[in-house]
Design a protein around this motif. Structure first.
Motif, mmCIF file in Angstrom:
data_model
loop_
_atom_site.group_PDB
_atom_site.id
_atom_site.type_symbol
_atom_site.label_atom_id
_atom_site.label_comp_id
_atom_site.label_asym_id
_atom_site.label_seq_id
_atom_site.Cartn_x
_atom_site.Cartn_y
_atom_site.Cartn_z
ATOM 1 N N UNK A 1 1.606 -10.857 -0.293
ATOM 2 C CA UNK A 1 0.171 -10.960 -0.042
ATOM 3 C C UNK A 1 -0.472 -9.791 0.670
ATOM 4 N N UNK A 2 0.204 -8.630 0.729
ATOM 5 C CA UNK A 2 -0.339 -7.491 1.465
ATOM 6 C C UNK A 2 -0.501 -6.249 0.591
ATOM 7 N N UNK A 3 -0.361 -6.394 -0.705
ATOM 8 C CA UNK A 3 -0.382 -5.236 -1.598
ATOM 9 C C UNK A 3 -1.686 -4.452 -1.551
ATOM 10 N N UNK A 4 -2.781 -5.126 -1.226
ATOM 11 C CA UNK A 4 -4.100 -4.499 -1.274
ATOM 12 C C UNK A 4 -4.455 -3.729 -0.003
ATOM 13 N N UNK A 5 -3.616 -3.795 1.030
ATOM 14 C CA UNK A 5 -3.969 -3.212 2.319
ATOM 15 C C UNK A 5 -3.662 -1.715 2.384
ATOM 16 N N UNK A 6 -4.578 -0.971 3.034
ATOM 17 C CA UNK A 6 -4.292 0.424 3.345
ATOM 18 C C UNK A 6 -3.300 0.456 4.510
ATOM 19 N N UNK A 7 -2.774 1.639 4.791
ATOM 20 C CA UNK A 7 -1.834 1.761 5.907
ATOM 21 C C UNK A 7 -2.495 1.336 7.219
ATOM 22 N N UNK A 8 -3.751 1.738 7.430
ATOM 23 C CA UNK A 8 -4.452 1.368 8.663
ATOM 24 C C UNK A 8 -4.660 -0.140 8.743
ATOM 25 N N UNK A 9 -5.006 -0.760 7.617
ATOM 26 C CA UNK A 9 -5.201 -2.217 7.615
ATOM 27 C C UNK A 9 -3.892 -2.951 7.869
ATOM 28 N N UNK A 10 -2.810 -2.425 7.319
ATOM 29 C CA UNK A 10 -1.508 -3.039 7.555
ATOM 30 C C UNK A 10 -1.117 -2.913 9.029
#
Length: 201
Positions: A60-69
């Motif tokens: 469920x995290x494929x859409x996140x940028x590095x900063x968002x992650x």
């Protein structure tokens, strides 16, 4: 085996700085398995590559940028009852492990939480060069043992996406019993329950 976490006290991880080793052991067929508190500065590139790779859609995290992650796991890092760990085999990062207490998580609202229950999510991110056939299953079994022995848990609770038939098969191979399908805030899940032996005194 060495451990920096007192048995039965998952909250102890909340005060450990990133990179702290919480368990290290030699595992037949794997090598030396080292599990550490996730270090957001050092581990973020590895974590982002894993979470956005093909085949990780159920995480469920494929859409996140590095900063968002980073923001996501900084939030996790601030929780007392939910912890992110990184496991390595012979120094090579291989898996993200999230350990949590179901009574302090939405899953605790959809089943009858028992004393000794411990929630565990595992994302196998990489396989070391030259690893033997069956690496992932041996790794999952070892990580379940690490989670149980460092916390004193007597039952490991899983909540994979109900559509994730591969993970459900792996859970059954580990000895888990499949429970009901339940609705969680982010997914339709299938509960799994794996009894584990308490650590020896």
């Amino acid at each position: 085996m060495t451990s920096a976490v007192a048995p039965g006290l998952t909250a102890a991880w909340a005060v450990l700085p990133g990179g702290t080793v919480v368990d290290e052991r030699a595992v037949d067929g794997l090598g030396v398995l080292t599990t550490s508190v996730l270090d957001l500065d050092a581990d973020l590139p590895t974590l982002h590559a894993w979470c956005t790779a093909r085949g990780t859609e159920f995480w469920g995290l494929q859409h996140l940028t590095a900063d968002e992650l980073r923001e996501t796991y900084a939030f996790v890092d601030g929780l007392e009852h939910h912890h992110a760990l990184l496991s390595r085999v012979d120094g090579v990062p291989v898996a993200l492990v999230q350990v949590y207490e179901p009574a302090h998580d939405p899953v605790g609202e959809v089943y009858d939480v028992q004393p000794g229950d411990l929630g565990v999510h595992v994302l196998v991110g990489a396989r070391p060069p030259g690893c033997e056939r069956g690496f992932s299953q041996r790794l999952l079994l070892a990580l379940v043992q690490v989670a149980a022995e460092t916390t004193g848990a007597t039952r490991i609770v899983g909540e994979p996406d109900a559509r994730n038939t591969a993970m459900l098969r792996r859970a059954e191979l580990l000895g888990a019993v499949l429970g009901p399908e339940v609705d969680l805030p982010t997914k339709r899940a299938r509960l799994t329950f794996l009894p584990v032996r308490p650590p020896s005194p």
